[in-house]
Design an enzyme around this catalytic site. Structure first.
Site, PDB file in Angstrom:
ATOM      1  N   LYS A  54      16.912  27.208  66.795  1.00  0.00           N
ATOM      2  CA  LYS A  54      17.107  28.116  65.566  1.00  0.00           C
ATOM      3  C   LYS A  54      15.556  28.438  65.293  1.00  0.00           C
ATOM      4  O   LYS A  54      15.305  29.420  65.023  1.00  0.00           O
ATOM      5  CB  LYS A  54      17.789  26.976  64.460  1.00  0.00           C
ATOM      6  CG  LYS A  54      19.263  26.874  64.308  1.00  0.00           C
ATOM      7  CD  LYS A  54      19.525  26.019  63.502  1.00  0.00           C
ATOM      8  CE  LYS A  54      20.994  25.523  63.723  1.00  0.00           C
ATOM      9  NZ  LYS A  54      21.698  24.568  62.808  1.00  0.00           N
ATOM     10  N   GLN A  98      20.210  19.989  58.824  1.00  0.00           N
ATOM     11  CA  GLN A  98      20.880  19.600  60.064  1.00  0.00           C
ATOM     12  C   GLN A  98      21.787  18.631  60.212  1.00  0.00           C
ATOM     13  O   GLN A  98      21.418  17.541  59.763  1.00  0.00           O
ATOM     14  CB  GLN A  98      19.976  19.673  61.310  1.00  0.00           C
ATOM     15  CG  GLN A  98      20.450  19.313  62.724  1.00  0.00           C
ATOM     16  CD  GLN A  98      21.293  20.939  63.113  1.00  0.00           C
ATOM     17  OE1 GLN A  98      20.619  21.827  62.749  1.00  0.00           O
ATOM     18  NE2 GLN A  98      22.460  20.813  63.512  1.00  0.00           N
ATOM     19  N   ASP A 123      23.770  27.871  55.311  1.00  0.00           N
ATOM     20  CA  ASP A 123      24.787  27.245  56.094  1.00  0.00           C
ATOM     21  C   ASP A 123      26.149  27.765  55.280  1.00  0.00           C
ATOM     22  O   ASP A 123      27.168  27.549  55.699  1.00  0.00           O
ATOM     23  CB  ASP A 123      24.750  25.736  56.091  1.00  0.00           C
ATOM     24  CG  ASP A 123      24.243  25.300  57.318  1.00  0.00           C
ATOM     25  OD1 ASP A 123      24.297  26.169  58.234  1.00  0.00           O
ATOM     26  OD2 ASP A 123      23.857  24.160  57.746  1.00  0.00           O
TER      27      ASP A 123
END
Ligand code: NDP
Length: 287
Positions: A54, A98, A123
């Site tokens: 990322k 994460q 997300d």
């Protein structure tokens, strides 16, 4: 028949190019670089790789990126304090925690994710974004299913009136995928571990999405000839061998189009994250 290969690499490159263009436009109009903050708690090796990917994608596209590493002993209060800081940080337009979190924080995972400002929830896991998606309103949508949908559209796969079957009902993949396909007027069935005679259901699919987490679970006899098969699964069966949820070699002989693993949906996920960061920045600068 050998299926048309839907290469994640090709589509991801296009999505990234679009995101980079939009990032440059923001920079030109507002003098602001879209920014992503990724919080990683603990040392999970797979998560370290994902976070590195990322961070690299941000650098490639001209997106500002911060990786905040916190020890596995981090408490819920400490993590929430960090999220609050980022919620108010003007350089940061997207925040991502994460997953998976260390064992000790598992039960508090949703509460932690809920703390992210929905406008920065790149997300798409915050209840506000989940709700907006299900209401058919504009929302930040989870990256993997939105990448699958964009790929289907760009590949010219018809969706309207088509029968779509999704195997898997997770909040990350299965459920948002169902919402997205429903919004495109597909007739959607969601299967899970309690589904009876799964193969009879999957054989009805014009579009079959596998998000199960079991290697080669979808076999050729479960696929209608000519169907489009999207394999979301990523299963490590040996130290250097990844396979999907679909028995690729056999299914490609039956399907009309298919995504490979590796080199398929996995590559779209990071590209869509970049797009979500840019979208979040655009919306925040507008308001
Ligand atoms: P989850 O484990 O959260 O969900 C798996 C789903 O599969 C559940 O809904 C489960 O049903 C269903 N399932 C399990 N066994 C069966 C069965 N025998 N028959 C029918 N359904 C079954 O997984 P995720 O959705 O998070 O991930 C799925 C896969 O996708 C994994 O391999 C993961 O690594 C991969 N993934 C890939 C991403 C990418 O970027 N390409 C991103 C996210 C995930 P039930 O609900 O009843 O338990």
């Amino acid at each position: 028949m050998t299926a048309r290969l839907l290469s994640g690499k090709e589509f991801a490159a296009k999505f990234k190019e679009d995101a980079a263009k939009r990032a440059r436009a923001i920079e030109a109009a507002h003098g602001v670089t879209p920014g992503l903050a990724v919080i990683i708690v603990g040392e999970d090796p797979a998560s370290q790789v994902y976070v590195r990917n990322k961070d690299r994608a941000c650098a490639e596209l001209g997106i500002y990126s911060e990786v905040l590493r916190m020890p596995a002993t981090t408490t819920k209060a400490e993590l929430i304090a960090k999220i609050d800081e980022l919620n108010y940080d003007k350089r940061i337009h997207g925040i991502l925690v994460q997953l998976p979190l260390p064992e000790a924080l598992h039960r508090e995972e949703q509460e932690i994710l809920d703390r992210i400002d929905p406008a920065k929830d790149v997300d798409g896991f915050h209840p506000v974004n989940v709700g907006r998606l299900s209401l058919g309103q504009s929302a930040l949508v989870p990256c993997t299913p939105s990448g699958c949908l964009k790929m289907l559209e760009l590949a010219g796969i018809p969706l309207d009136g088509q029968r779509a079957v999704i195997v898997g009902r997770s909040n990350i993949v299965g459920k948002p995928m169902a919402q997205l396909l429903l919004a495109k007027n597909a007739t959607v069935t969601v299967c899970h571990s309690h589904t009876k005679d799964l193969a009879a259901v999957t054989r009805e699919a014009d579009i079959l999405v596998a998000a199960v987490g079991k290697p080669k679970f979808i076999t050729a006899d479960m696929v209608k000839p000519g169907a489009t098969v999207i394999d979301v699964g990523i299963n490590r069966i040996a130290p250097k061998k990844l396979v999907g949820d679909v028995d690729f070699d056999a299914v490609q002989e039956v399907a009309g189009a298919i995504t490979p693993v590796p080199g398929g949906v996995g590559l779209l996920t990071v590209a869509m994250l970049m797009e979500n960061v840019v979208t979040a920045a655009e919306l925040q600068l507008k308001s």
